[in-house]
Design an enzyme around this catalytic site. Structure first.
Site, PDB file in Angstrom:
ATOM      1  N   ASP A  35       0.880  -1.182   0.000  1.00 55.58           N
ATOM      2  CA  ASP A  35       0.000   0.000   0.000  1.00 55.58           C
ATOM      3  C   ASP A  35       0.912   1.224   0.000  1.00 55.58           C
ATOM      4  O   ASP A  35       2.131   1.119   0.160  1.00 55.58           O
ATOM      5  CB  ASP A  35      -0.885  -0.012   1.256  1.00 55.58           C
ATOM      6  CG  ASP A  35      -1.785   1.219   1.350  1.00 55.58           C
ATOM      7  OD1 ASP A  35      -2.421   1.581   0.344  1.00 55.58           O
ATOM      8  OD2 ASP A  35      -1.853   1.840   2.431  1.00 55.58           O
ATOM      9  N   SER A  36       0.283   2.410  -0.099  1.00 51.27           N
ATOM     10  CA  SER A  36       1.052   3.649  -0.038  1.00 51.27           C
ATOM     11  C   SER A  36       1.566   3.919   1.382  1.00 51.27           C
ATOM     12  O   SER A  36       2.456   4.743   1.564  1.00 51.27           O
ATOM     13  CB  SER A  36       0.170   4.815  -0.473  1.00 51.27           C
ATOM     14  OG  SER A  36      -0.947   4.918   0.395  1.00 51.27           O
ATOM     15  N   TYR A  61      -1.068   8.238  -2.630  1.00 49.28           N
ATOM     16  CA  TYR A  61      -1.174   7.814  -4.025  1.00 49.28           C
ATOM     17  C   TYR A  61      -2.398   8.447  -4.696  1.00 49.28           C
ATOM     18  O   TYR A  61      -2.437   8.583  -5.919  1.00 49.28           O
ATOM     19  CB  TYR A  61      -1.349   6.283  -4.089  1.00 49.28           C
ATOM     20  CG  TYR A  61      -0.067   5.483  -3.997  1.00 49.28           C
ATOM     21  CD1 TYR A  61       1.139   6.058  -3.611  1.00 49.28           C
ATOM     22  CD2 TYR A  61      -0.085   4.123  -4.304  1.00 49.28           C
ATOM     23  CE1 TYR A  61       2.291   5.286  -3.538  1.00 49.28           C
ATOM     24  CE2 TYR A  61       1.056   3.357  -4.243  1.00 49.28           C
ATOM     25  CZ  TYR A  61       2.250   3.936  -3.856  1.00 49.28           C
ATOM     26  OH  TYR A  61       3.384   3.167  -3.796  1.00 49.28           O
ATOM     27  N   GLY A  62      -3.382   8.787  -3.870  1.00 53.32           N
ATOM     28  CA  GLY A  62      -4.707   9.145  -4.388  1.00 53.32           C
ATOM     29  C   GLY A  62      -4.750  10.373  -5.264  1.00 53.32           C
ATOM     30  O   GLY A  62      -5.670  10.545  -6.059  1.00 53.32           O
ATOM     31  N   CYS A 108      -4.366  -1.635  -1.877  1.00 54.55           N
ATOM     32  CA  CYS A 108      -4.552  -0.203  -2.091  1.00 54.55           C
ATOM     33  C   CYS A 108      -5.537  -0.072  -3.248  1.00 54.55           C
ATOM     34  O   CYS A 108      -5.307  -0.647  -4.325  1.00 54.55           O
ATOM     35  CB  CYS A 108      -3.208   0.412  -2.464  1.00 54.55           C
ATOM     36  SG  CYS A 108      -3.333   2.113  -3.040  1.00 54.55           S
ATOM     37  N   ASN A 109      -6.631   0.636  -3.009  1.00 55.26           N
ATOM     38  CA  ASN A 109      -7.635   0.782  -4.066  1.00 55.26           C
ATOM     39  C   ASN A 109      -7.101   1.585  -5.242  1.00 55.26           C
ATOM     40  O   ASN A 109      -7.386   1.280  -6.400  1.00 55.26           O
ATOM     41  CB  ASN A 109      -8.883   1.478  -3.516  1.00 55.26           C
ATOM     42  CG  ASN A 109      -9.710   0.559  -2.630  1.00 55.26           C
ATOM     43  OD1 ASN A 109     -10.719   0.022  -3.051  1.00 55.26           O
ATOM     44  ND2 ASN A 109      -9.278   0.382  -1.402  1.00 55.26           N
ATOM     45  N   THR A 110      -6.316   2.629  -4.938  1.00 52.86           N
ATOM     46  CA  THR A 110      -5.807   3.487  -6.004  1.00 52.86           C
ATOM     47  C   THR A 110      -4.894   2.686  -6.931  1.00 52.86           C
ATOM     48  O   THR A 110      -5.029   2.736  -8.162  1.00 52.86           O
ATOM     49  CB  THR A 110      -5.040   4.684  -5.400  1.00 52.86           C
ATOM     50  OG1 THR A 110      -5.797   5.216  -4.324  1.00 52.86           O
ATOM     51  CG2 THR A 110      -4.776   5.749  -6.434  1.00 52.86           C
ATOM     52  N   GLU A 135      -3.146   8.646   8.531  1.00 53.44           N
ATOM     53  CA  GLU A 135      -1.684   8.509   8.670  1.00 53.44           C
ATOM     54  C   GLU A 135      -1.197   9.277   9.905  1.00 53.44           C
ATOM     55  O   GLU A 135      -0.177   8.936  10.503  1.00 53.44           O
ATOM     56  CB  GLU A 135      -0.957   9.020   7.414  1.00 53.44           C
ATOM     57  CG  GLU A 135      -1.145   8.157   6.163  1.00 53.44           C
ATOM     58  CD  GLU A 135      -0.174   6.967   6.074  1.00 53.44           C
ATOM     59  OE1 GLU A 135       0.916   7.038   6.662  1.00 53.44           O
ATOM     60  OE2 GLU A 135      -0.540   5.972   5.416  1.00 53.44           O
ATOM     61  N   CYS A 163     -11.030   2.746   0.123  1.00 53.90           N
ATOM     62  CA  CYS A 163      -9.625   3.078   0.339  1.00 53.90           C
ATOM     63  C   CYS A 163      -9.238   2.315   1.593  1.00 53.90           C
ATOM     64  O   CYS A 163      -9.979   2.333   2.588  1.00 53.90           O
ATOM     65  CB  CYS A 163      -9.463   4.578   0.556  1.00 53.90           C
ATOM     66  SG  CYS A 163      -7.816   5.042   1.149  1.00 53.90           S
ATOM     67  N   THR A 164      -8.094   1.632   1.543  1.00 51.72           N
ATOM     68  CA  THR A 164      -7.757   0.745   2.660  1.00 51.72           C
ATOM     69  C   THR A 164      -7.396   1.501   3.940  1.00 51.72           C
ATOM     70  O   THR A 164      -7.302   0.904   5.003  1.00 51.72           O
ATOM     71  CB  THR A 164      -6.618  -0.222   2.265  1.00 51.72           C
ATOM     72  OG1 THR A 164      -5.531   0.553   1.716  1.00 51.72           O
ATOM     73  CG2 THR A 164      -7.088  -1.221   1.232  1.00 51.72           C
ATOM     74  N   HIS A 165      -7.214   2.823   3.828  1.00 58.84           N
ATOM     75  CA  HIS A 165      -7.015   3.621   5.048  1.00 58.84           C
ATOM     76  C   HIS A 165      -8.333   3.836   5.804  1.00 58.84           C
ATOM     77  O   HIS A 165      -8.327   4.069   7.003  1.00 58.84           O
ATOM     78  CB  HIS A 165      -6.456   5.010   4.707  1.00 58.84           C
ATOM     79  CG  HIS A 165      -4.985   5.045   4.412  1.00 58.84           C
ATOM     80  ND1 HIS A 165      -4.435   4.529   3.269  1.00 58.84           N
ATOM     81  CD2 HIS A 165      -3.957   5.567   5.128  1.00 58.84           C
ATOM     82  CE1 HIS A 165      -3.128   4.729   3.274  1.00 58.84           C
ATOM     83  NE2 HIS A 165      -2.805   5.358   4.394  1.00 58.84           N
TER      84      HIS A 165
HETATM   85  N1  DGL Z   1      -4.796   3.249   0.886  1.00 60.17           N
HETATM   86  C1  DGL Z   1      -4.781   3.576  -0.477  1.00 60.17           C
HETATM   87  C2  DGL Z   1      -6.062   3.309  -1.199  1.00 60.17           C
HETATM   88  O1  DGL Z   1      -6.694   2.373  -0.887  1.00 60.17           O
HETATM   89  C3  DGL Z   1      -4.078   4.826  -0.899  1.00 60.17           C
HETATM   90  C4  DGL Z   1      -4.386   6.089  -0.219  1.00 60.17           C
HETATM   91  C5  DGL Z   1      -3.434   7.177  -0.690  1.00 60.17           C
HETATM   92  O2  DGL Z   1      -2.235   6.973  -0.592  1.00 60.17           O
HETATM   93  O3  DGL Z   1      -3.909   8.196  -1.193  1.00 60.17           O
HETATM   94  O4  DGL Z   1      -6.457   3.956  -2.119  1.00 60.17           O
END
Ligand code: DGL
Length: 273
Positions: free
Chosen positions: A13-14, A45-46, A76-78, A155, A187-189
């Site tokens: 993931d990011s 990453y988004g 990571c979804n992105t 984060e 988003c996994t966050h």
């Molecule tokens: N956790 C990631 C996702 O699922 C990335 C979030 C990010 O870095 O912007 O999209």
């Protein structure tokens, strides 16, 4: 080189978001070892382009494959939205993302056919959840909302904070007025902010965290490919954590998220891969 079924699973993931997926892999595939990479130097990453995220994802897959992983979970979804197809084509080991699992659960659990999806600007802009959902059921209405501030708040560890709640109220107001009955945490966050999102959306909206189904998809995949770990069930799996920056901060967070004490996190230079 043949893949060894006792090799670890690679997950990336990011940053810390992918740990919500690791947590489910640890629970549901308890004998499997894991190598995790969090791209803490290049988060978020988004807000980056598909081209950049694809380059990052390719570098990370090369790094993980160098650690002899037998499969990779793009947690990571992105990166799943922008780079999954590219890395699946480029590398020979099985690679899965987190989007299909979430779309399937949401499609099977909605009663009124109105599904909300929250994620990064990249993920929402890609429209990938909507295209999966429409394939599953063309009558489903999908309402997407990008929530870019959620990632830095998670984060930062502000998971239960009035500032986070205020931000959530602003982002989610639009979705609340749309009569959705299911909301994908795309988003996994975001599962780290679940209680705040739950408070704002209310009990009537089902929150879908794709992490659990992703772990089940991984389990099924390993079974189909004869890649399930055969190690002595009494033997402890090995968990290794790598990041591209701020290893101590990451380790501290990982210890609050995982049902496992993370003893060491190693910083590596991902640009070399
Ligand atoms: N956790 C990631 C996702 O699922 C990335 C979030 C990010 O870095 O912007 O999209």
């Amino acid at each position: 080189m043949p893949v060894d079924r006792n090799s670890p699973i690679g997950v990336f993931d990011s940053g810390i978001g992918g740990l919500t997926v690791v947590r489910e892999i640890m629970r549901n595939l308890p004998s499997e070892s894991i190598v995790y990479f969090g791209d803490t130097a290049r988060v978020p990453y988004g807000s980056k382009s598909a081209e950049t995220i694809t380059r990052y994802s390719e570098q990370i897959c090369r790094f993980l494959i160098g650690k002899q992983v037998k499969a990779v979970v793009v947690a990571c979804n992105t990166a799943s939205a922008f780079a999954l197809e590219a890395v699946q084509k480029e590398f020979s080991i099985p690679i899965i993302g987190v989007i299909r699992a979430g779309a399937e659960v949401a499609a099977s659990s909605t009663r009124n056919g109105r599904i909300g999806i929250i994620g990064t600007e990249g993920t929402i802009g890609s429209g990938i959840h909507a295209s999966f959902l429409k394939k599953l059921d063309p009558k489903i209405e999908v309402i997407g909302k990008a929530c870019p501030l959620f990632v830095p708040l998670a984060e930062e560890g502000w998971t239960h904070d009035p500032v986070t709640e205020e931000v959530a109220r602003r982002y989610l107001a639009e979705l609340k007025s749309q009569n959705i009955d299911t909301l994908i945490l795309g988003c996994t966050h975001y599962p780290l902010l679940r209680s705040t999102i739950r408070k704002v959306m209310g009990e009537g909206v089902q929150l879908v965290n794709p992490a659990y189904e992703t772990a089940l998809e991984l389990k099924q995949l390993l079974k189909e490919r004869n890649l399930e770990c055969e190690a002595d069930p009494q033997a402890e799996p090995e968990y290794r954590f790598y990041v591209s920056d701020l290893a101590d901060k990451f380790r501290h967070f990982a210890n609050t998220i995982l049902p496992y004490d993370v003893p060491l996190t190693k910083k590596i230079n991902i640009e070399r891969y």
